[in-house]
Structures are given as structure tokens and as C-alpha cells.
Write a protein that holds these residues in place. Sequence first.
Motif, short mmCIF file in Angstrom:
data_model
loop_
_atom_site.label_atom_id
_atom_site.label_comp_id
_atom_site.label_asym_id
_atom_site.label_seq_id
_atom_site.Cartn_x
_atom_site.Cartn_y
_atom_site.Cartn_z
N GLN A 51 51.94 27.04 79.26
CA GLN A 51 52.52 26.11 80.23
C GLN A 51 53.96 25.79 79.85
O GLN A 51 54.81 25.64 80.70
CB GLN A 51 51.67 24.85 80.26
CG GLN A 51 51.81 24.03 81.49
CD GLN A 51 50.78 22.90 81.51
OE1 GLN A 51 49.69 23.01 80.97
NE2 GLN A 51 51.15 21.81 82.13
N HIS A 52 54.22 25.71 78.54
CA HIS A 52 55.57 25.43 78.02
C HIS A 52 55.88 26.45 76.93
O HIS A 52 55.05 26.68 76.05
CB HIS A 52 55.64 24.02 77.41
CG HIS A 52 55.19 22.94 78.32
ND1 HIS A 52 56.01 22.36 79.26
CD2 HIS A 52 53.98 22.32 78.45
CE1 HIS A 52 55.34 21.43 79.92
NE2 HIS A 52 54.10 21.39 79.45
N THR A 53 57.07 27.03 76.99
CA THR A 53 57.50 27.97 75.94
C THR A 53 58.96 27.70 75.62
O THR A 53 59.77 27.46 76.51
CB THR A 53 57.35 29.44 76.41
OG1 THR A 53 56.00 29.68 76.76
CG2 THR A 53 57.77 30.41 75.31
N HIS A 54 59.26 27.73 74.32
CA HIS A 54 60.66 27.60 73.88
C HIS A 54 60.84 28.57 72.70
O HIS A 54 60.02 28.60 71.79
CB HIS A 54 60.97 26.17 73.46
CG HIS A 54 62.40 25.95 73.09
ND1 HIS A 54 63.45 26.16 73.96
CD2 HIS A 54 62.96 25.53 71.93
CE1 HIS A 54 64.60 25.87 73.35
NE2 HIS A 54 64.33 25.50 72.12
N ILE A 55 61.91 29.34 72.76
CA ILE A 55 62.21 30.32 71.72
C ILE A 55 63.58 29.99 71.12
O ILE A 55 64.52 29.69 71.85
CB ILE A 55 62.27 31.75 72.30
CG1 ILE A 55 60.94 32.10 73.00
CG2 ILE A 55 62.60 32.77 71.21
CD1 ILE A 55 61.00 33.38 73.83
N ILE A 56 63.66 30.07 69.79
CA ILE A 56 64.94 29.95 69.09
C ILE A 56 65.12 31.23 68.29
O ILE A 56 64.23 31.63 67.52
CB ILE A 56 64.99 28.71 68.18
CG1 ILE A 56 64.78 27.43 69.01
CG2 ILE A 56 66.32 28.66 67.42
CD1 ILE A 56 64.71 26.16 68.18
N HIS A 57 66.26 31.87 68.46
CA HIS A 57 66.51 33.15 67.78
C HIS A 57 67.96 33.19 67.32
O HIS A 57 68.85 32.65 67.97
CB HIS A 57 66.23 34.31 68.74
CG HIS A 57 65.90 35.59 68.02
ND1 HIS A 57 64.62 35.92 67.66
CD2 HIS A 57 66.69 36.60 67.59
CE1 HIS A 57 64.63 37.10 67.04
NE2 HIS A 57 65.88 37.52 66.98
N GLY A 58 68.19 33.85 66.19
CA GLY A 58 69.54 33.94 65.64
C GLY A 58 70.28 35.18 66.13
O GLY A 58 69.72 36.27 66.18
N TRP A 59 71.53 34.98 66.47
CA TRP A 59 72.38 36.12 66.88
C TRP A 59 72.52 37.13 65.76
O TRP A 59 72.67 38.32 65.99
CB TRP A 59 73.77 35.63 67.30
CG TRP A 59 73.83 34.99 68.64
CD1 TRP A 59 74.10 33.67 68.92
CD2 TRP A 59 73.65 35.62 69.91
NE1 TRP A 59 74.06 33.46 70.27
CE2 TRP A 59 73.80 34.64 70.91
CE3 TRP A 59 73.36 36.93 70.31
CZ2 TRP A 59 73.68 34.91 72.27
CZ3 TRP A 59 73.23 37.21 71.65
CH2 TRP A 59 73.40 36.21 72.62
N ARG A 60 72.50 36.64 64.49
CA ARG A 60 72.72 37.53 63.34
C ARG A 60 71.42 37.97 62.68
O ARG A 60 71.41 38.38 61.53
CB ARG A 60 73.63 36.82 62.32
CG ARG A 60 75.03 36.56 62.85
CD ARG A 60 75.92 35.89 61.82
NE ARG A 60 75.61 34.46 61.71
CZ ARG A 60 75.15 33.88 60.61
NH1 ARG A 60 74.96 34.54 59.50
NH2 ARG A 60 74.89 32.58 60.59
N ASP A 61 70.31 37.90 63.41
CA ASP A 61 69.01 38.30 62.87
C ASP A 61 69.01 39.81 62.64
O ASP A 61 69.17 40.59 63.56
CB ASP A 61 67.90 37.92 63.86
CG ASP A 61 66.51 38.03 63.24
OD1 ASP A 61 66.30 38.92 62.41
OD2 ASP A 61 65.65 37.22 63.62
N ASP A 62 68.84 40.22 61.37
CA ASP A 62 68.83 41.65 61.05
C ASP A 62 67.41 42.15 60.74
O ASP A 62 67.21 43.27 60.31
CB ASP A 62 69.77 41.96 59.88
CG ASP A 62 69.40 41.23 58.60
OD1 ASP A 62 68.51 40.35 58.64
OD2 ASP A 62 70.00 41.52 57.56
N VAL A 63 66.40 41.29 60.96
CA VAL A 63 65.01 41.67 60.78
C VAL A 63 64.37 41.93 62.15
O VAL A 63 63.71 42.93 62.35
CB VAL A 63 64.22 40.58 60.01
CG1 VAL A 63 62.75 40.93 59.89
CG2 VAL A 63 64.84 40.37 58.62
N VAL A 64 64.56 41.00 63.06
CA VAL A 64 64.07 41.13 64.44
C VAL A 64 65.30 41.09 65.34
O VAL A 64 65.95 40.05 65.46
CB VAL A 64 63.10 39.99 64.82
CG1 VAL A 64 62.67 40.13 66.27
CG2 VAL A 64 61.90 39.98 63.89
N ALA A 65 65.62 42.21 65.94
CA ALA A 65 66.80 42.29 66.82
C ALA A 65 66.68 41.28 67.96
O ALA A 65 65.59 41.09 68.51
CB ALA A 65 66.94 43.69 67.38
#
Length: 175
Positions: free
Chosen positions: A112-126
Amino acid sequence: MMTVYLSHGLESGPGALKTQALKGVAEKLDDCEPVVMDYRGMAEPQQRLQHLLGVLAERGDDPAQCVLAGSSLGGWLSAAVSAQQPVLGCFLLAPALGLADYPQTSLTIQAQHTHIIHGWRDDVVAPEPVIERARLQRLSLRMVDDDHRLHASLETILCDFERFLRQCAAPTHYD
């Protein structure tokens, strides 16, 4: 009562910084019970997924009243559970989406609710597969100037998590 399942990453554990910080946020809220998962000794993503599904079933929690939160592989686990049974919320930190060695790489998140935080410089998960998943499903996504661990963004994560949990706990009114 809303149950919040917290899943750590592949090389992490239940005592990890982000897991414990998220637990602290959940503990402060009324009618919110955090459950910190422990996947140590389980190397395979599918094994961890079965463990999480087993704990959900064993506890008898209604998935519609559960929030799944996780980082990296823990984010993938949260998304994978929601793909099998719709949940109240998914809060995903650098979720391991789009990785070839994971059983399902493009999960449809059913929450029902989703929020994602991701790093621009993530070198493990693009970032690209994560951005694409958010785009396809029109999910809330915050991109931060950080790496895979997201430690420089901890304050932002905790603020977002508290707001997210309050949003999940708020009664939904339909006219």
C-alpha cells in the motif's frame, strides 16, 4: 498493531547500525512492534526469503498490517515477500534489485505504501534497475549522494522512516 520486520543485508547482522536505528524509530511509535530478523548463517537469498516467510506465518501477523524494511539483500527480501503477498508497507534501502544472482531480479512490489532510498554512488547495486522499478510502479524514490552503505544519509533515512511509518499507521478514508 502494526508489525515492522527489519531485514539486514548480506554481510551484516541484526545489530547493524541502520537496523538498530530503524528499530529505535519504530519503538518510539505507539501501536508499532519492530521485529529484527537474523539471517546470519544463511548465505542464499532464497533461504533467507523462506526464513522471513516462515517467521511471518509463525507469528500469524496479517501481511496487510506489516511493514517490511530492509537494506540491500534485506531490501530485496522485503520486496520479494511483497511480490508474493501484498503488505501494508515496504521501506527499501539500496534494495538489491537487478542483480543476476538473485532469483527474481524485477519483482513487482505489492504494498500500500512504498519508499525507496538509494545512493547515486552505489557500486554494489547499480541505481538504474532501482530507478526503473520505481518508475514502472510509480513508487516513492529518494536518490541521495551516498554509497551502498548509506551511512552519510542516516539522518535522512530515519526522518523518512518515521514519516513513512506514520503514513502507514494513518487510517485510510475513502469517500
